[in-house]
Design a protein around this motif. Structure first.
Motif, PDB file in Angstrom:
ATOM      1  N   GLU A 219      -6.211   2.240  -8.411  1.00  0.00           N
ATOM      2  CA  GLU A 219      -5.526   3.224  -9.252  1.00  0.00           C
ATOM      3  C   GLU A 219      -5.191   4.419  -8.376  1.00  0.00           C
ATOM      4  O   GLU A 219      -5.906   4.714  -7.424  1.00  0.00           O
ATOM      5  N   GLY A 220      -4.111   5.098  -8.714  1.00  0.00           N
ATOM      6  CA  GLY A 220      -3.756   6.283  -7.941  1.00  0.00           C
ATOM      7  C   GLY A 220      -4.918   7.247  -7.914  1.00  0.00           C
ATOM      8  O   GLY A 220      -5.675   7.327  -8.871  1.00  0.00           O
ATOM      9  N   ARG A 221      -5.055   7.957  -6.822  1.00  0.00           N
ATOM     10  CA  ARG A 221      -6.172   8.900  -6.725  1.00  0.00           C
ATOM     11  C   ARG A 221      -6.071   9.929  -7.837  1.00  0.00           C
ATOM     12  O   ARG A 221      -5.031  10.515  -8.091  1.00  0.00           O
ATOM     13  N   HIS A 222      -7.202  10.129  -8.485  1.00  0.00           N
ATOM     14  CA  HIS A 222      -7.216  11.095  -9.571  1.00  0.00           C
ATOM     15  C   HIS A 222      -7.171  12.504  -9.006  1.00  0.00           C
ATOM     16  O   HIS A 222      -8.020  12.896  -8.220  1.00  0.00           O
ATOM     17  N   ARG A 223      -6.168  13.232  -9.390  1.00  0.00           N
ATOM     18  CA  ARG A 223      -6.109  14.633  -8.977  1.00  0.00           C
ATOM     19  C   ARG A 223      -6.302  15.508 -10.199  1.00  0.00           C
ATOM     20  O   ARG A 223      -5.601  15.360 -11.185  1.00  0.00           O
ATOM     21  N   GLY A 224      -7.221  16.397 -10.102  1.00  0.00           N
ATOM     22  CA  GLY A 224      -7.428  17.343 -11.202  1.00  0.00           C
ATOM     23  C   GLY A 224      -6.232  18.264 -11.289  1.00  0.00           C
ATOM     24  O   GLY A 224      -5.424  18.337 -10.356  1.00  0.00           O
TER      25      GLY A 224
ATOM     26  N   TYR B  27      -5.116 -13.545   2.227  1.00  0.00           N
ATOM     27  CA  TYR B  27      -4.571 -12.338   1.589  1.00  0.00           C
ATOM     28  C   TYR B  27      -4.296 -12.579   0.110  1.00  0.00           C
ATOM     29  O   TYR B  27      -4.620 -11.752  -0.746  1.00  0.00           O
ATOM     30  N   LEU B  28      -3.723 -13.756  -0.188  1.00  0.00           N
ATOM     31  CA  LEU B  28      -3.468 -14.110  -1.588  1.00  0.00           C
ATOM     32  C   LEU B  28      -4.794 -14.189  -2.348  1.00  0.00           C
ATOM     33  O   LEU B  28      -4.922 -13.678  -3.471  1.00  0.00           O
ATOM     34  N   LEU B  29      -5.776 -14.822  -1.715  1.00  0.00           N
ATOM     35  CA  LEU B  29      -7.092 -14.984  -2.344  1.00  0.00           C
ATOM     36  C   LEU B  29      -7.738 -13.620  -2.619  1.00  0.00           C
ATOM     37  O   LEU B  29      -8.173 -13.339  -3.742  1.00  0.00           O
ATOM     38  N   SER B  30      -7.770 -12.773  -1.610  1.00  0.00           N
ATOM     39  CA  SER B  30      -8.495 -11.505  -1.770  1.00  0.00           C
ATOM     40  C   SER B  30      -7.729 -10.539  -2.675  1.00  0.00           C
ATOM     41  O   SER B  30      -8.337  -9.834  -3.478  1.00  0.00           O
ATOM     42  N   GLY B  31      -6.404 -10.548  -2.582  1.00  0.00           N
ATOM     43  CA  GLY B  31      -5.613  -9.681  -3.453  1.00  0.00           C
ATOM     44  C   GLY B  31      -5.777 -10.084  -4.918  1.00  0.00           C
ATOM     45  O   GLY B  31      -5.991  -9.243  -5.793  1.00  0.00           O
ATOM     46  N   SER B  32      -5.710 -11.402  -5.175  1.00  0.00           N
ATOM     47  CA  SER B  32      -5.896 -11.894  -6.543  1.00  0.00           C
ATOM     48  C   SER B  32      -7.323 -11.632  -7.007  1.00  0.00           C
ATOM     49  O   SER B  32      -7.554 -11.246  -8.156  1.00  0.00           O
ATOM     50  N   PHE B  33      -8.264 -11.853  -6.107  1.00  0.00           N
ATOM     51  CA  PHE B  33      -9.673 -11.595  -6.418  1.00  0.00           C
ATOM     52  C   PHE B  33      -9.848 -10.147  -6.883  1.00  0.00           C
ATOM     53  O   PHE B  33     -10.541  -9.870  -7.865  1.00  0.00           O
ATOM     54  N   ALA B  34      -9.186  -9.211  -6.156  1.00  0.00           N
ATOM     55  CA  ALA B  34      -9.325  -7.791  -6.498  1.00  0.00           C
ATOM     56  C   ALA B  34      -8.841  -7.529  -7.924  1.00  0.00           C
ATOM     57  O   ALA B  34      -9.518  -6.870  -8.712  1.00  0.00           O
ATOM     58  N   VAL B  35      -7.668  -8.083  -8.260  1.00  0.00           N
ATOM     59  CA  VAL B  35      -7.084  -7.822  -9.580  1.00  0.00           C
ATOM     60  C   VAL B  35      -7.937  -8.444 -10.688  1.00  0.00           C
ATOM     61  O   VAL B  35      -8.244  -7.801 -11.701  1.00  0.00           O
ATOM     62  N   VAL B  36      -8.352  -9.699 -10.476  1.00  0.00           N
ATOM     63  CA  VAL B  36      -9.136 -10.389 -11.504  1.00  0.00           C
ATOM     64  C   VAL B  36     -10.509  -9.736 -11.667  1.00  0.00           C
ATOM     65  O   VAL B  36     -10.976  -9.490 -12.783  1.00  0.00           O
ATOM     66  N   THR B  37     -11.142  -9.426 -10.558  1.00  0.00           N
ATOM     67  CA  THR B  37     -12.467  -8.798 -10.611  1.00  0.00           C
ATOM     68  C   THR B  37     -12.403  -7.447 -11.309  1.00  0.00           C
ATOM     69  O   THR B  37     -13.272  -7.090 -12.097  1.00  0.00           O
ATOM     70  N   LYS B  38     -11.332  -6.714 -11.012  1.00  0.00           N
ATOM     71  CA  LYS B  38     -11.173  -5.407 -11.652  1.00  0.00           C
ATOM     72  C   LYS B  38     -11.139  -5.559 -13.175  1.00  0.00           C
ATOM     73  O   LYS B  38     -11.756  -4.780 -13.903  1.00  0.00           O
ATOM     74  N   ALA B  39     -10.430  -6.599 -13.623  1.00  0.00           N
ATOM     75  CA  ALA B  39     -10.312  -6.808 -15.066  1.00  0.00           C
ATOM     76  C   ALA B  39     -11.643  -7.221 -15.688  1.00  0.00           C
ATOM     77  O   ALA B  39     -11.916  -6.933 -16.846  1.00  0.00           O
ATOM     78  N   LEU B  40     -12.474  -7.909 -14.903  1.00  0.00           N
ATOM     79  CA  LEU B  40     -13.727  -8.426 -15.455  1.00  0.00           C
ATOM     80  C   LEU B  40     -14.875  -7.420 -15.381  1.00  0.00           C
ATOM     81  O   LEU B  40     -15.821  -7.503 -16.155  1.00  0.00           O
ATOM     82  N   LEU B  41     -14.799  -6.490 -14.467  1.00  0.00           N
ATOM     83  CA  LEU B  41     -15.913  -5.561 -14.287  1.00  0.00           C
ATOM     84  C   LEU B  41     -15.999  -4.603 -15.476  1.00  0.00           C
ATOM     85  O   LEU B  41     -15.001  -3.994 -15.856  1.00  0.00           O
ATOM     86  N   PRO B  42     -17.189  -4.480 -16.058  1.00  0.00           N
ATOM     87  CA  PRO B  42     -17.325  -3.617 -17.231  1.00  0.00           C
ATOM     88  C   PRO B  42     -17.508  -2.157 -16.857  1.00  0.00           C
ATOM     89  O   PRO B  42     -18.567  -1.575 -17.045  1.00  0.00           O
ATOM     90  N   MET B  43     -16.484  -1.573 -16.260  1.00  0.00           N
ATOM     91  CA  MET B  43     -16.564  -0.140 -15.939  1.00  0.00           C
ATOM     92  C   MET B  43     -15.187   0.496 -16.034  1.00  0.00           C
ATOM     93  O   MET B  43     -14.206  -0.181 -16.315  1.00  0.00           O
ATOM     94  N   GLU B  44     -15.137   1.779 -15.805  1.00  0.00           N
ATOM     95  CA  GLU B  44     -13.864   2.499 -15.809  1.00  0.00           C
ATOM     96  C   GLU B  44     -12.869   1.772 -14.908  1.00  0.00           C
ATOM     97  O   GLU B  44     -13.235   1.323 -13.822  1.00  0.00           O
ATOM     98  N   PRO B  45     -11.603   1.672 -15.305  1.00  0.00           N
ATOM     99  CA  PRO B  45     -10.619   0.943 -14.488  1.00  0.00           C
ATOM    100  C   PRO B  45     -10.559   1.441 -13.044  1.00  0.00           C
ATOM    101  O   PRO B  45     -10.456   0.651 -12.106  1.00  0.00           O
ATOM    102  N   ARG B  46     -10.672   2.756 -12.886  1.00  0.00           N
ATOM    103  CA  ARG B  46     -10.593   3.304 -11.538  1.00  0.00           C
ATOM    104  C   ARG B  46     -11.742   2.810 -10.670  1.00  0.00           C
ATOM    105  O   ARG B  46     -11.546   2.365  -9.539  1.00  0.00           O
ATOM    106  N   ASP B  47     -12.949   2.863 -11.228  1.00  0.00           N
ATOM    107  CA  ASP B  47     -14.119   2.394 -10.492  1.00  0.00           C
ATOM    108  C   ASP B  47     -14.073   0.889 -10.273  1.00  0.00           C
ATOM    109  O   ASP B  47     -14.400   0.399  -9.194  1.00  0.00           O
ATOM    110  N   ALA B  48     -13.657   0.177 -11.323  1.00  0.00           N
ATOM    111  CA  ALA B  48     -13.579  -1.278 -11.218  1.00  0.00           C
ATOM    112  C   ALA B  48     -12.609  -1.664 -10.100  1.00  0.00           C
ATOM    113  O   ALA B  48     -12.894  -2.552  -9.291  1.00  0.00           O
ATOM    114  N   GLY B  49     -11.473  -0.975 -10.041  1.00  0.00           N
ATOM    115  CA  GLY B  49     -10.490  -1.260  -9.011  1.00  0.00           C
ATOM    116  C   GLY B  49     -11.019  -0.970  -7.621  1.00  0.00           C
ATOM    117  O   GLY B  49     -10.820  -1.733  -6.672  1.00  0.00           O
ATOM    118  N   LEU B  50     -11.750   0.129  -7.529  1.00  0.00           N
ATOM    119  CA  LEU B  50     -12.318   0.535  -6.240  1.00  0.00           C
ATOM    120  C   LEU B  50     -13.339  -0.492  -5.746  1.00  0.00           C
ATOM    121  O   LEU B  50     -13.276  -0.973  -4.611  1.00  0.00           O
TER     122      LEU B  50
END
Lengths: 533, 98
Positions: A219-224, B27-50
């Motif tokens: 996600e884009g970096r959150h900027r306050g 690259y296809l594997l890890s990129g897809s893994f990132a998107v799918v894992t983000k959707a499955l992780l039970p946390m804020e979207p930003r944190d899940a994506g990170l």
């Protein structure tokens, strides 16, 4: 099967390391040097060297700003510290355009408050930028190139660990060998000794690039929201002729509170009754928080500008999640902005180890194959290309960085675009060295380029003595350790290069010995196949 | 050294196939893994994506090592592209990269 795995990982280690090895060397070298980018910039502006900070530097800065920018709506003062000896002041007038570039800046002598007209320089910043954005390439391309190289590095490290079966033993029981160190020894020693650093720096490098090379889930970096200072510009500011409070006790208070010195003072509405003084610590010493732009810490203390009363004190710590904190920690470790000078040196030497690791790895590839080629009596085009590129990129880059510092001293201070000419000197010398490596017998090219680097590095403090008055005999007695430290490091690095050139010449001078050496290499490789490359 | 993994099949093709599996497949594997894992992780979207992206670099690395470690180029291609394409399919199921 286990042996098969080791062999395939050795193959992967070899090729992932070689393919972009020259670029990795440049990234490692410039990145390592960039740990001291502020100090390098200081050295590259000799006009600032006579600025010697005293206890009243902050007050001097305030006085000077009152004199040169009485109408300003904000003042800022970056105080001298262990990484810089000048007072850097800035101000913004009500009619200045918003944004970072909208203000004015001056560099002041921290002892007298005099404005210093320092030469324009690309400084340590060029080397820092080159480390991750190279030069003259569209930013995104450059980041992709460096990002891919970083991933290759990561693969080379992991496959190298798998290949190197004695890794843990070597890590805990390192004994220097008695005999002459071979490239392999040096490669292993520099790799194993600083392995945690190499893993950290490479993985965190990938994370720093994530929004470029692996953006799909980011996600884009959150900027306050930006701090709300808009109203003050609209409302007619009331003038207040009273002088501002003495900042010295405020600095003392903040230092006690934070346990570290104040790095920056910002004064809002210095000439109004609502004047406010905001202090920020020198460094972000909390690994888990993102310091935003610049290197100052996130804590803030705000005082009434006239009474000196404490209005607010914030830790600046956001309620970051664990994941964010982990990510921040990697970024903070990579940049070492939290580190004081002592720790910075440790990062620097770990970086040197990484640079030597990549350089010796590249040389290993050649020296291994030189044996086979000597037997077959011919060398492939690829071999000859790598052999030459190694000399041009490894030795040549060292020469180019040295030439960059020479250019800084030799290009007259007033010349237009002189910062660009410093950079051009770097690029031209690197290109010339690369061409030179193709024109000379390769062993000679190594010796001559390394020798030239040695002479120029050792000559740097001497040149400094001729063209500036802030040479070692002045800087050491005056305690200007940033300036002296640079000269001393140039001298020591120059001696290392001279030694390297001497070792290479020595081998060359004894042809029977040189003949014998290749025969030793495969013997050692057989003795410890797990170390193979 | 290279002989160990390219002795059974024509060398350059073997290495090319493994490299394709490692690079494009990884690259296809890890990129897809990132998107799918983000959707499955039970946390804020930003944190899940990170977190998903931090792990994706590890997945990519393991995929590359796998591509050169397995005994044949065919295994490398199948072992990487099959899960990569499966995850890539799941990307659309979890609603794209957003």
């Amino acid at each position: 099967m286990k042996n098969g795995l080791r062999q395939s990982m050795a193959w992967l280690h070899t090729w992932s390391g070689l393919l972009l090895g020259w670029l990795l060397f440049a990234i490692f070298l410039t990145g390592t040097v960039a740990y001291f980018r502020q100090e390098i910039t200081v050295w590259m502006q000799p006009e600032t060297h006579h600025s010697i900070p005293g206890p009243d530097s902050a007050a001097i800065g305030m006085e000077k700003l009152a004199e040169i920018a009485p109408e300003a709506e904000t003042w800022s003062i970056s105080l001298p510290n262990e990484r810089g000896n000048t007072l850097d002041v800035g101000w913004r007038n009500p009619d200045d355009p918003p944004g970072r570039r909208g203000g004015h800046r001056e560099t002041l002598d921290a002892g007298t408050g005099d404005v210093i007209d320092a030469r324009e320089t690309a400084g340590g910043n060029f080397l820092y930028r080159f480390h991750f954005e190279l030069h003259a390439l569209p930013r995104n391309w450059a980041r992709w190139i460096v990002g891919v190289a970083t991933f290759f590095m990561f693969i080379a490290i992991i496959s190298g660990i798998i290949t190197h079966k004695r890794i843990f033993k070597d890590f805990f029981t390192f004994r220097p060998r008695k005999g002459q160190r071979s490239w392999l020894d040096m490669h292993n020693v520099t790799a194993v000794m600083a392995l945690p650093f190499h893993l950290m720096i490479t993985y965190s490098g990938l994370l720093l690039f994530m929004s470029t090379i692996m953006p799909f889930a980011v996600e884009g970096r959150h900027r306050g929201p930006p701090p709300d200072r808009g109203e003050a510009a609209i409302v007619e500011v009331q003038r207040d002729a009273r002088p501002l409070t003495d900042v010295t006790p405020l600095l003392q208070k903040a230092r006690t509170e934070w346990g570290q010195a104040v790095g920056r003072i910002t004064i809002y509405e210095p000439s109004s009754p609502d004047a406010m003084i905001e202090l920020a610590p020198l460094r972000n010493h909390d690994l888990t928080s993102h310091s935003g732009s610049g290197s100052n810490g996130v804590e803030r203390m705000t005082f009434d500008g006239h009474s000196g009363e404490l209005l607010e004190s914030t830790t600046g710590r956001r309620n970051d999640s664990v994941v964010t904190k982990v990510n921040n920690t990697f970024g903070t470790l990579h940049r070492a902005r939290f580190a004081d000078t002592g720790l910075r040196w440790i990062f620097f030497f770990a970086g040197v180890a990484g640079t030597v690791m990549v350089g010796t790895g590249l040389s290993l590839w050649v020296s291994k194959r030189a044996v086979k080629n000597a037997k077959a009596g011919k060398a492939s085009l690829g071999f000859r290309l790598v052999e030459r590129l190694n000399a041009g990129s490894v030795a040549g880059l060292s020469l180019a960085v040295t030439a960059y510092f020479w250019a800084n001293r030799l290009i007259p201070a007033g010349v237009a675009n002189r910062a660009d000419w410093e950079i051009n000197s770097f690029l031209i010398v690197w290109a010339l060295a690369a061409v030179y490596a193709f024109l000379r017998p390769v062993a000679r090219a190594w010796i001559e380029i390394a020798g030239a680097t040695a002479i120029l590095l050792i000559g740097l403090p001497v040149l400094n003595m001729v063209v500036t008055d802030s040479h070692l005999f002045w800087s050491v007695p005056h305690g200007q350790w940033i300036v002296a430290g640079f000269d001393i490091m140039a001298l020591l690095t120059g001696i290392c290069f001279a030694y390297a050139a001497w070792v290479l010449t020595h081998r060359k001078a004894a042809p029977s010995h040189a003949r014998k050496r290749p025969a030793e290499a495969p013997a050692r490789a057989v003795a410890s196949p797990a170390e193979g490359h | 050294m290279a002989g160990a993994i390219i002795s059974d099949v024509p060398g350059k093709l073997n290495v090319a196939a493994r490299t394709l599996a490692a690079g494009a497949g990884g690259y296809l594997l890890s990129g897809s893994f990132a998107v799918v894992t983000k959707a499955l992780l039970p946390m804020e979207p930003r944190d899940a994506g990170l977190l998903a992206t931090m792990l994706a670099f590890i997945v990519f690395t393991v995929a590359v090592l796998y591509a050169y470690a397995v005994s044949s180029a065919r295994k490398a291609m199948v072992g990487i592209f099959v899960p990569a394409l499966a995850l890539f399919g799941l990307v659309f199921l979890v609603g794209g990269g957003s």
